[in-house]
Design a protein around this motif. Structure first.
Motif, PDB file in Angstrom:
ATOM      1  N   ARG A   1       5.543  -8.255  -9.874  1.00  0.00           N
ATOM      2  CA  ARG A   1       6.556  -7.678  -9.057  1.00  0.00           C
ATOM      3  C   ARG A   1       6.360  -6.183  -9.204  1.00  0.00           C
ATOM      4  O   ARG A   1       6.419  -5.565 -10.453  1.00  0.00           O
ATOM      5  N   GLY A   2       6.769  -5.587  -7.995  1.00  0.00           N
ATOM      6  CA  GLY A   2       6.691  -3.845  -8.168  1.00  0.00           C
ATOM      7  C   GLY A   2       8.213  -3.608  -8.596  1.00  0.00           C
ATOM      8  O   GLY A   2       9.119  -4.379  -9.081  1.00  0.00           O
ATOM      9  N   ALA A   3       8.271  -2.409  -8.666  1.00  0.00           N
ATOM     10  CA  ALA A   3       9.733  -1.642  -9.178  1.00  0.00           C
ATOM     11  C   ALA A   3      10.730  -2.048  -8.123  1.00  0.00           C
ATOM     12  O   ALA A   3      11.997  -2.672  -8.620  1.00  0.00           O
ATOM     13  N   GLU A   4      10.531  -2.365  -7.147  1.00  0.00           N
ATOM     14  CA  GLU A   4      11.545  -2.806  -6.056  1.00  0.00           C
ATOM     15  C   GLU A   4      11.801  -4.470  -6.133  1.00  0.00           C
ATOM     16  O   GLU A   4      12.766  -4.804  -5.437  1.00  0.00           O
ATOM     17  N   GLY A   5      11.048  -4.941  -6.986  1.00  0.00           N
ATOM     18  CA  GLY A   5      11.243  -6.340  -7.356  1.00  0.00           C
ATOM     19  C   GLY A   5      10.577  -7.426  -6.227  1.00  0.00           C
ATOM     20  O   GLY A   5      10.697  -8.539  -6.225  1.00  0.00           O
ATOM     21  N   THR A   6       9.698  -6.848  -5.413  1.00  0.00           N
ATOM     22  CA  THR A   6       8.668  -7.554  -4.353  1.00  0.00           C
ATOM     23  C   THR A   6       7.493  -7.356  -4.881  1.00  0.00           C
ATOM     24  O   THR A   6       6.871  -6.135  -5.305  1.00  0.00           O
ATOM     25  N   TYR A   7       6.441  -8.159  -4.389  1.00  0.00           N
ATOM     26  CA  TYR A   7       5.175  -8.228  -4.639  1.00  0.00           C
ATOM     27  C   TYR A   7       4.764  -7.522  -3.334  1.00  0.00           C
ATOM     28  O   TYR A   7       4.812  -7.880  -2.220  1.00  0.00           O
ATOM     29  N   ARG A   8       3.706  -6.622  -3.749  1.00  0.00           N
ATOM     30  CA  ARG A   8       2.895  -5.948  -2.291  1.00  0.00           C
ATOM     31  C   ARG A   8       1.553  -6.466  -2.424  1.00  0.00           C
ATOM     32  O   ARG A   8       0.869  -5.988  -3.423  1.00  0.00           O
ATOM     33  N   SER A   9       1.218  -7.006  -1.567  1.00  0.00           N
ATOM     34  CA  SER A   9      -0.124  -7.567  -1.359  1.00  0.00           C
ATOM     35  C   SER A   9      -1.188  -6.176  -1.090  1.00  0.00           C
ATOM     36  O   SER A   9      -0.771  -5.396  -0.579  1.00  0.00           O
ATOM     37  N   LEU A  10      -2.495  -6.325  -1.842  1.00  0.00           N
ATOM     38  CA  LEU A  10      -3.457  -5.247  -1.620  1.00  0.00           C
ATOM     39  C   LEU A  10      -4.364  -5.463  -0.704  1.00  0.00           C
ATOM     40  O   LEU A  10      -4.742  -6.651  -0.500  1.00  0.00           O
ATOM     41  N   ASP A  11      -4.585  -4.289  -0.041  1.00  0.00           N
ATOM     42  CA  ASP A  11      -5.765  -4.383   1.010  1.00  0.00           C
ATOM     43  C   ASP A  11      -7.451  -4.559   0.178  1.00  0.00           C
ATOM     44  O   ASP A  11      -7.348  -4.306  -0.890  1.00  0.00           O
ATOM     45  N   PRO A  12      -7.995  -5.238   1.065  1.00  0.00           N
ATOM     46  CA  PRO A  12      -9.283  -5.444   0.318  1.00  0.00           C
ATOM     47  C   PRO A  12     -10.033  -4.082  -0.099  1.00  0.00           C
ATOM     48  O   PRO A  12      -9.767  -2.939   0.650  1.00  0.00           O
ATOM     49  N   VAL A  13     -10.804  -4.086  -1.030  1.00  0.00           N
ATOM     50  CA  VAL A  13     -11.413  -2.790  -1.665  1.00  0.00           C
ATOM     51  C   VAL A  13     -12.471  -2.409  -0.438  1.00  0.00           C
ATOM     52  O   VAL A  13     -12.276  -1.125  -0.012  1.00  0.00           O
ATOM     53  N   GLN A  14     -13.067  -3.273   0.081  1.00  0.00           N
ATOM     54  CA  GLN A  14     -13.862  -2.702   1.342  1.00  0.00           C
ATOM     55  C   GLN A  14     -14.067  -4.107   2.301  1.00  0.00           C
ATOM     56  O   GLN A  14     -14.689  -4.849   2.141  1.00  0.00           O
ATOM     57  N   PRO A  15     -13.159  -3.850   3.488  1.00  0.00           N
ATOM     58  CA  PRO A  15     -13.105  -4.805   4.261  1.00  0.00           C
ATOM     59  C   PRO A  15     -14.665  -5.040   5.214  1.00  0.00           C
ATOM     60  O   PRO A  15     -15.340  -3.985   5.031  1.00  0.00           O
ATOM     61  N   PRO A  16     -15.105  -6.209   5.350  1.00  0.00           N
ATOM     62  CA  PRO A  16     -16.368  -6.139   6.238  1.00  0.00           C
ATOM     63  C   PRO A  16     -16.506  -5.339   7.423  1.00  0.00           C
ATOM     64  O   PRO A  16     -15.451  -5.003   8.066  1.00  0.00           O
TER      65      PRO A  16
END
Ligand code: SAM
Length: 316
Positions: free
Chosen positions: A272-287
């Motif tokens: 969880r982040g500081a605000e208590g929610t999970y922030r999904s991360l973008d792919p490092v290199q999208p196709p």
């Protein structure tokens, strides 16, 4: 499968009968010997989980009989072969048989007594539980047999000796490799040709037994005693001070391993982040040119079109 059909389909099954081996497993030991020369110079050997006895036959034919038939043969100078199994075994020339459970500390003691203070050059273990088909369970029970085999090894094997053990390849194989490497600088997992590809079995070929400085095999024996007791491992507390020196580290590692690493087959709570929610991360290199690119464009265009139509109709 009928007998004749199996004769045709399994070359080792047929050859075992032609050459007088009690089981096709004999070829596994013969092939391991061809590759690793494990029988060279061996005078004393323990065959764990030996029934119906084809490995003991190999040991008798390759070690005992040549020594007995040699013109320089002297009584009392013949190789010593001790074989153990839960099941009774028909006699084999030159093989002392013990019926018992190798996970039971008493059986280990009987084997040790047969060596009368001398050490073995080789310990082999082809032990297998009745497989359930549940791979994790089968692998666990198999690893208990290996631990029992290793306990006997630490009591009877001479420094520089070899240990061959059947293993089931699974997700904890690398842990088993590290456990065996504590005692043997050279460990190879081998798959003889006669072992079916469809089977998860393989054999750990452990060479040059080198017990750790300060390692006390009595503690491993005690561990086996505790695990084999009716209370199981419940009273087994490695932190309660019964271990000393390097055993404080090695015994818990041998008993439980180190399973603290992430397991890719499990799911874990999301950070969880500081605000208590999970922030999904973008792919490092999208196709850059995915096969679904055109479909996405069409979908985007059509939802844009729908929005424009809706806007037009609300304006009019
Ligand atoms: N190497 C043998 C041969 O060549 O004939 C075949 C061994 S067979 C694959 C496996 C053996 O492990 C069985 O005979 C079984 O009774 C034995 N076994 C399984 N658990 C055991 C235990 N806890 N103590 C002793 N023997 C055990």
């Amino acid at each position: 499968m009928g007998k004749a059909s199996r004769d045709k389909r399994d070359i080792y099954y047929r050859k075992a009968k032609e050459e007088g081996w009690r089981a096709r497993s004999a070829f596994k030991l013969l092939q391991i010997d061809d590759e690793f020369n494990i029988l060279e110079g061996v005078k004393r050997v323990v065959d764990l989980c030996a029934a119906p006895g084809s490995w003991s036959q190999v040991l008798s034919r390759k070690l005992y009989l040549p020594a007995k038939l040699s013109p320089d043969s002297k009584d009392g100078d013949h190789p010593l072969i001790v074989a153990i199994d839960l099941q009774p075994m028909a006699p084999i020339e030159g093989v002392i048989q013990v019926q018992g459970d190798i996970t039971n500390a008493r059986t280990a003691e009987v084997v040790i007594r047969h060596f009368d203070g001398c050490k073995a050059d080789l310990v082999v273990c082809d032990g297998a539980p009745d497989v359930t088909g549940l791979h994790d369970m089968d692998e666990f029970v198999q690893s208990q047999l290996i631990l029992a085999g290793l306990t006997i090894v630490t009591h009877v094997l001479r420094e520089g000796g070899k240990f061959i053990a059947k293993i089931f390849r699974g997700k904890d194989t690398s842990l088993l490799y590290c456990q065996l490497k504590l005692f043997f600088p050279v460990v190879t997992f081998a798959k003889p040709k006669s072992s079916r590809n469809s089977s998860i079995e393989a054999f750990a070929v452990c060479e040059n037994y080198s017990p750790l400085e300060g390692f006390n095999p009595k503690d491993l024996h005690r561990l086996l005693e505790k695990v084999g007791s009716p209370s199981g491992g419940d009273d087994l507390d490695c932190s309660s001070g019964w271990l000393e020196g390097p055993n404080k580290v090695y015994i818990p590692f041998l008993a439980c391993g180190d399973l603290s690493g992430y397991d890719s087959d499990r799911s874990y709570p999301l950070p969880r982040g500081a605000e208590g929610t999970y922030r999904s991360l973008d792919p490092v290199q999208p196709p850059i040119a995915p096969p679904y690119k055109r479909a996405l464009e069409m979908k985007k265009a059509s939802s844009q079109g729908i929005r424009e139509l809706e806007k037009l109709s609300s304006d009019s």
